[in-house]
Design a protein around this motif. Sequence first.
Motif, PDB file in Angstrom:
ATOM      1  N   HIS A  95      22.260 -61.539   4.069  1.00  0.00           N
ATOM      2  CA  HIS A  95      22.628 -60.975   5.601  1.00  0.00           C
ATOM      3  C   HIS A  95      23.894 -60.760   5.633  1.00  0.00           C
ATOM      4  O   HIS A  95      24.843 -60.979   4.925  1.00  0.00           O
ATOM      5  N   LEU A  96      24.318 -59.894   6.863  1.00  0.00           N
ATOM      6  CA  LEU A  96      25.770 -59.805   7.230  1.00  0.00           C
ATOM      7  C   LEU A  96      25.994 -60.862   8.410  1.00  0.00           C
ATOM      8  O   LEU A  96      24.993 -60.950   9.143  1.00  0.00           O
TER       9      LEU A  96
ATOM     10  N   VAL B 108      31.359 -63.010   2.577  1.00  0.00           N
ATOM     11  CA  VAL B 108      31.851 -61.988   1.983  1.00  0.00           C
ATOM     12  C   VAL B 108      31.197 -60.613   2.300  1.00  0.00           C
ATOM     13  O   VAL B 108      30.144 -60.739   2.801  1.00  0.00           O
ATOM     14  N   CYS B 109      31.842 -59.362   2.185  1.00  0.00           N
ATOM     15  CA  CYS B 109      31.485 -58.254   2.298  1.00  0.00           C
ATOM     16  C   CYS B 109      30.318 -57.783   1.159  1.00  0.00           C
ATOM     17  O   CYS B 109      30.816 -58.027   0.008  1.00  0.00           O
TER      18      CYS B 109
ATOM     19  N   GLN C 188      40.465 -61.106   0.748  1.00  0.00           N
ATOM     20  CA  GLN C 188      40.465 -59.694   1.191  1.00  0.00           C
ATOM     21  C   GLN C 188      38.847 -59.022   0.897  1.00  0.00           C
ATOM     22  O   GLN C 188      38.736 -58.078   1.301  1.00  0.00           O
ATOM     23  N   CYS C 189      38.087 -59.758   0.364  1.00  0.00           N
ATOM     24  CA  CYS C 189      36.734 -59.645   0.348  1.00  0.00           C
ATOM     25  C   CYS C 189      35.701 -60.036   1.333  1.00  0.00           C
ATOM     26  O   CYS C 189      34.575 -59.825   1.568  1.00  0.00           O
ATOM     27  N   ARG C 190      36.539 -60.581   2.510  1.00  0.00           N
ATOM     28  CA  ARG C 190      35.784 -61.076   3.224  1.00  0.00           C
ATOM     29  C   ARG C 190      35.305 -59.948   4.406  1.00  0.00           C
ATOM     30  O   ARG C 190      35.804 -58.905   4.563  1.00  0.00           O
ATOM     31  N   GLN C 191      34.111 -60.359   4.946  1.00  0.00           N
ATOM     32  CA  GLN C 191      33.503 -59.362   6.124  1.00  0.00           C
ATOM     33  C   GLN C 191      34.603 -59.246   7.057  1.00  0.00           C
ATOM     34  O   GLN C 191      35.286 -60.424   7.557  1.00  0.00           O
ATOM     35  N   ARG C 192      35.071 -58.004   7.722  1.00  0.00           N
ATOM     36  CA  ARG C 192      35.754 -58.037   8.553  1.00  0.00           C
ATOM     37  C   ARG C 192      34.681 -57.613   9.982  1.00  0.00           C
ATOM     38  O   ARG C 192      33.643 -56.997   9.843  1.00  0.00           O
TER      39      ARG C 192
ATOM     40  N   ASN D  81      29.560 -54.851   0.165  1.00  0.00           N
ATOM     41  CA  ASN D  81      30.027 -53.728  -0.418  1.00  0.00           C
ATOM     42  C   ASN D  81      31.249 -54.170  -1.501  1.00  0.00           C
ATOM     43  O   ASN D  81      31.786 -53.195  -2.077  1.00  0.00           O
ATOM     44  N   SER D  82      31.689 -55.177  -1.252  1.00  0.00           N
ATOM     45  CA  SER D  82      32.865 -55.837  -2.051  1.00  0.00           C
ATOM     46  C   SER D  82      32.548 -55.607  -3.650  1.00  0.00           C
ATOM     47  O   SER D  82      31.730 -56.302  -4.167  1.00  0.00           O
ATOM     48  N   LYS D  83      33.531 -54.715  -4.235  1.00  0.00           N
ATOM     49  CA  LYS D  83      33.119 -54.705  -5.837  1.00  0.00           C
ATOM     50  C   LYS D  83      33.286 -55.936  -6.358  1.00  0.00           C
ATOM     51  O   LYS D  83      32.690 -56.405  -7.597  1.00  0.00           O
ATOM     52  N   THR D  84      34.252 -56.709  -6.011  1.00  0.00           N
ATOM     53  CA  THR D  84      34.839 -58.132  -6.830  1.00  0.00           C
ATOM     54  C   THR D  84      33.718 -58.959  -6.518  1.00  0.00           C
ATOM     55  O   THR D  84      33.193 -59.702  -7.565  1.00  0.00           O
ATOM     56  N   PHE D  85      32.905 -58.714  -5.436  1.00  0.00           N
ATOM     57  CA  PHE D  85      31.829 -59.956  -5.331  1.00  0.00           C
ATOM     58  C   PHE D  85      30.486 -59.374  -6.138  1.00  0.00           C
ATOM     59  O   PHE D  85      29.908 -59.978  -6.819  1.00  0.00           O
ATOM     60  N   LYS D  86      30.382 -57.909  -6.166  1.00  0.00           N
ATOM     61  CA  LYS D  86      29.303 -57.574  -6.949  1.00  0.00           C
ATOM     62  C   LYS D  86      29.435 -57.903  -8.508  1.00  0.00           C
ATOM     63  O   LYS D  86      28.447 -58.262  -9.274  1.00  0.00           O
ATOM     64  N   ASP D  87      30.762 -57.863  -8.943  1.00  0.00           N
ATOM     65  CA  ASP D  87      31.077 -58.311 -10.422  1.00  0.00           C
ATOM     66  C   ASP D  87      30.626 -60.015 -10.346  1.00  0.00           C
ATOM     67  O   ASP D  87      29.884 -60.129 -11.349  1.00  0.00           O
TER      68      ASP D  87
END
Length: 341
Positions: free
Chosen positions: A138-139, A106-107, A89-93, A109-115
Amino acid sequence: MPCMKLGTSYFGSRILRHVREDMKKMADDGCNFVVHAMSEHDVAYHAGTMVDVVKASREAGLEVFLDPWGIGRVFGGESFSQFVSTYPQCRQRLSFPEGEITISKVCLNSKTFKDFMLAWIELAAKTGAEGVFWDEPHLFFGEFSPLFGDKKRDVWGCTCKTCEGLFKETHGYEMPMDFTDEVKAFRQMTIVHFLEFLANAAAKKGLKNAVCLFPTTDPRYGIYEWEKVAMIASMDIFGSDPYWYGYKQDVVEFVGSVSRDVVALSRKYNKEPQIWIQGYRVPENREAEILTAVDVAYHAGIRNIATWSFEGTDCMTYVRSERPDVVWQHVRSAYLKYRNT
Ligand SMILES: [Zn+2]
C-alpha cells in the motif's frame, strides 16, 4: 486425493528447538503450509537462521511461504523499517505543499527500494521456501483534521520527484495535489507495477507468488480494481483478508462476499483463490465465528485458507486475541474438518 491448503502465519520465535515444536504442532493441528514473516530485522540478523527455520518447517511436512513483513512499512506487519532511516530520500512524500509531514513509508517507485526487494527475494529463494507472500502492499493515506481547524483534509502518498516525473510522463501534465481520478489511477498503477516487478523476479527464482489485497475497493487504500492485480501473469495465488472482527462486519456477509469476488477473479485469470481468516484480536466468546468463516469461504469455492496467526497470535500483545488458546482450538477444529476434503 487433492487436499485443501490450510495454513497459518508465524513470527513467534527464532529458536530452532521451539520452531520445530511449533511446526510439528501446526501440522498436527491440520496445517499443510506456513507463512513465515521475514522482516528487515530477519534479513539483517537472521539470514542463516531463516534457512534453518524453513528447513525445519519442511521437515515437519509444511509447504513454506515467506512474507516481507512490514518491510519499508509498505507491507502488512508489526515490524520497524531500518530502510526508511538509512535512505530517507526514498520515503514517500505526501500531498502537503504547505510543509513536510515526515512518514516512515518508502516509495514503491524507488529504485533503491526495488533493489532491496530483489535482495530479499534472493534470500527467500536461498532458504528453500516454495513461495513468497505479498501482503497488503500500500501507499500512505491519512485523513488529517486537527491540523486544519477540524476541517477534514485528505493527505496521500506519493508525490516524490520520481512519482511526479512518472505522472507527468504518463499524463502530460503536473501531478495534482488533489485526490483526483488520475491520481487514484496513478497510485493504483504504482502498486500494480511494483507487484508485477516483485512477482516476475520471484518467479525467475522458481518461487510461487501469492498476493493478499485489503478487503476493500476504496481507492484510498490503493487498489480499487482488483482485476489489475489478478491479471498479473506471474502471480499464482490471489487472495484477500476479510477480517470481520477488525472491520466490524458480519462474518457471513463479509467473508462470503469477499470470497466470492476472489473466486470469480481467480477463475477468470487462472489463479488459486486464497482467503485469510482473522485469528488475532478475536474478542472473548466470539471464537465460534472462526468456524463460520471457514465454512463460508469453503462454500464460496475457496480451497486455500490461511489464518493470521498461529495460536491466536498469543506471542504479541498488540494483536493477541482475548483467549488465544480458544481461538486456536477453533482454527484446529475447522482445519481438521476440512483437512481431507
Ligand atoms: Zn514516490
